[in-house]
Write a protein that holds these residues in place. Structure first.
Motif, PDB file in Angstrom:
ATOM      1  N   UNK A  51     -54.655  35.002  51.783  1.00 49.51           N
ATOM      2  CA  UNK A  51     -55.017  33.673  52.251  1.00 49.51           C
ATOM      3  C   UNK A  51     -54.939  33.635  53.775  1.00 49.51           C
ATOM      4  N   UNK A  52     -55.204  32.501  54.366  1.00 50.59           N
ATOM      5  CA  UNK A  52     -55.402  32.378  55.814  1.00 50.59           C
ATOM      6  C   UNK A  52     -54.206  32.846  56.658  1.00 50.59           C
ATOM      7  N   UNK A  53     -52.978  32.728  56.182  1.00 48.56           N
ATOM      8  CA  UNK A  53     -51.824  33.173  56.974  1.00 48.56           C
ATOM      9  C   UNK A  53     -51.427  34.620  56.669  1.00 48.56           C
ATOM     10  N   UNK A  54     -52.245  35.323  55.895  1.00 46.07           N
ATOM     11  CA  UNK A  54     -52.030  36.748  55.691  1.00 46.07           C
ATOM     12  C   UNK A  54     -51.251  37.155  54.454  1.00 46.07           C
ATOM     13  N   UNK A  55     -50.860  36.192  53.636  1.00 42.62           N
ATOM     14  CA  UNK A  55     -50.131  36.501  52.399  1.00 42.62           C
ATOM     15  C   UNK A  55     -51.115  36.691  51.251  1.00 42.62           C
ATOM     16  N   UNK A  56     -50.725  37.498  50.260  1.00 35.33           N
ATOM     17  CA  UNK A  56     -51.530  37.597  49.053  1.00 35.33           C
ATOM     18  C   UNK A  56     -51.663  36.194  48.476  1.00 35.33           C
ATOM     19  N   UNK A  57     -52.877  35.772  48.239  1.00 35.20           N
ATOM     20  CA  UNK A  57     -53.163  34.424  47.764  1.00 35.20           C
ATOM     21  C   UNK A  57     -52.515  34.205  46.396  1.00 35.20           C
ATOM     22  N   UNK A  58     -51.875  33.055  46.202  1.00 35.57           N
ATOM     23  CA  UNK A  58     -51.268  32.736  44.917  1.00 35.57           C
ATOM     24  C   UNK A  58     -52.283  32.755  43.790  1.00 35.57           C
ATOM     25  N   UNK A  59     -53.504  32.329  44.078  1.00 40.35           N
ATOM     26  CA  UNK A  59     -54.558  32.375  43.078  1.00 40.35           C
ATOM     27  C   UNK A  59     -54.926  33.797  42.694  1.00 40.35           C
ATOM     28  N   UNK A  60     -54.769  34.739  43.630  1.00 41.19           N
ATOM     29  CA  UNK A  60     -55.049  36.147  43.322  1.00 41.19           C
ATOM     30  C   UNK A  60     -54.030  36.678  42.317  1.00 41.19           C
ATOM     31  N   UNK A  61     -52.774  36.258  42.453  1.00 45.67           N
ATOM     32  CA  UNK A  61     -51.747  36.619  41.464  1.00 45.67           C
ATOM     33  C   UNK A  61     -52.196  36.173  40.076  1.00 45.67           C
ATOM     34  N   UNK A  62     -52.683  34.927  40.014  1.00 43.91           N
ATOM     35  CA  UNK A  62     -53.067  34.339  38.728  1.00 43.91           C
ATOM     36  C   UNK A  62     -54.316  35.018  38.167  1.00 43.91           C
ATOM     37  N   UNK A  63     -55.272  35.354  39.025  1.00 44.33           N
ATOM     38  CA  UNK A  63     -56.474  36.046  38.553  1.00 44.33           C
ATOM     39  C   UNK A  63     -56.098  37.411  37.973  1.00 44.33           C
ATOM     40  N   UNK A  64     -55.232  38.136  38.660  1.00 46.53           N
ATOM     41  CA  UNK A  64     -54.771  39.432  38.158  1.00 46.53           C
ATOM     42  C   UNK A  64     -54.092  39.263  36.802  1.00 46.53           C
ATOM     43  N   UNK A  65     -53.177  38.298  36.726  1.00 45.70           N
ATOM     44  CA  UNK A  65     -52.445  38.059  35.484  1.00 45.70           C
ATOM     45  C   UNK A  65     -53.367  37.616  34.359  1.00 45.70           C
ATOM     46  N   UNK A  66     -54.279  36.691  34.648  1.00 41.88           N
ATOM     47  CA  UNK A  66     -55.165  36.194  33.600  1.00 41.88           C
ATOM     48  C   UNK A  66     -56.121  37.280  33.125  1.00 41.88           C
ATOM     49  N   UNK A  67     -56.586  38.116  34.034  1.00 38.01           N
ATOM     50  CA  UNK A  67     -57.459  39.225  33.646  1.00 38.01           C
ATOM     51  C   UNK A  67     -56.742  40.131  32.662  1.00 38.01           C
ATOM     52  N   UNK A  68     -55.503  40.454  32.961  1.00 38.70           N
ATOM     53  CA  UNK A  68     -54.728  41.356  32.110  1.00 38.70           C
ATOM     54  C   UNK A  68     -54.345  40.691  30.792  1.00 38.70           C
ATOM     55  N   UNK A  69     -53.900  39.451  30.845  1.00 37.11           N
ATOM     56  CA  UNK A  69     -53.529  38.736  29.621  1.00 37.11           C
ATOM     57  C   UNK A  69     -54.709  38.485  28.699  1.00 37.11           C
ATOM     58  N   UNK A  70     -55.876  38.222  29.274  1.00 35.11           N
ATOM     59  CA  UNK A  70     -57.072  37.984  28.466  1.00 35.11           C
ATOM     60  C   UNK A  70     -57.496  39.243  27.732  1.00 35.11           C
ATOM     61  N   UNK A  71     -57.483  40.383  28.430  1.00 41.68           N
ATOM     62  CA  UNK A  71     -57.880  41.633  27.782  1.00 41.68           C
ATOM     63  C   UNK A  71     -56.868  41.994  26.698  1.00 41.68           C
ATOM     64  N   UNK A  72     -55.593  41.835  26.972  1.00 51.05           N
ATOM     65  CA  UNK A  72     -54.565  42.139  25.968  1.00 51.05           C
ATOM     66  C   UNK A  72     -54.737  41.270  24.734  1.00 51.05           C
TER      67      UNK A  72
END
Length: 142
Positions: A51-72
């Motif tokens: 995100x704009x201040x240089x941290x991994x975006x919180x939404x990116x955490x959720x996209x990663x998690x949802x991608x993995x949980x959906x496939x599982x």
């Protein structure tokens, strides 16, 4: 290289291989390492997902998690069925600015109509960054 369970629905394997896990997963650099209904692992680079201040975006955490949980959940659903997300919640406990994060998905409940997974995202030092709980409804294909 992704490890697939031997009894995985061939149609699902084909879709995963051809799509790379879906358009958003490809854009974000998500790589599936190990996939099963009970335990799955994926990685994602921080670079390009900040995100704009240089941290991994919180939404990116959720996209990663949802991608993995959906496939599982789709793996658990089996041939002739599919999974649709009905609930997701995330708690972010630490930030990261570089490197690669790893998500580990563990089944909490695998039923006939619902599948619930906990996905933990960690940094390269193994520190917990976020904890996500996701529930999918399992449906028959029409």
């Amino acid at each position: 290289m992704t490890t697939f369970p031997a009894d995985l629905d061939p149609e699902l394997v084909e879709r995963l291989v051809e799509s790379g896990g879906g358009e958003l997963a490809v854009k974000m650099g998500i790589e599936f390492v190990e996939l099963s209904a009970d335990h799955s692992v994926a990685t994602m680079p921080v670079e390009g997902n900040r995100q704009v201040v240089g941290l991994l975006h919180g939404g990116a955490h959720v996209v990663l998690a949802e991608s993995l949980g959906s496939v599982s959940s789709a793996i658990h659903a089996g041939p002739g069925r599919f999974a649709v997300g009905i609930e997701i919640g995330a708690t972010h406990s630490r930030s990261v600015t570089s490197g690669t994060v790893t998500a580990t998905c563990t089944a909490l409940s695998l039923g006939g109509t619902l599948a619930t997974h906990e996905i933990v995202v960690r940094d390269e030092e193994g520190r917990r960054l976020s904890t996500v709980r996701m529930t999918n409804m399992l449906r028959d294909k029409r």
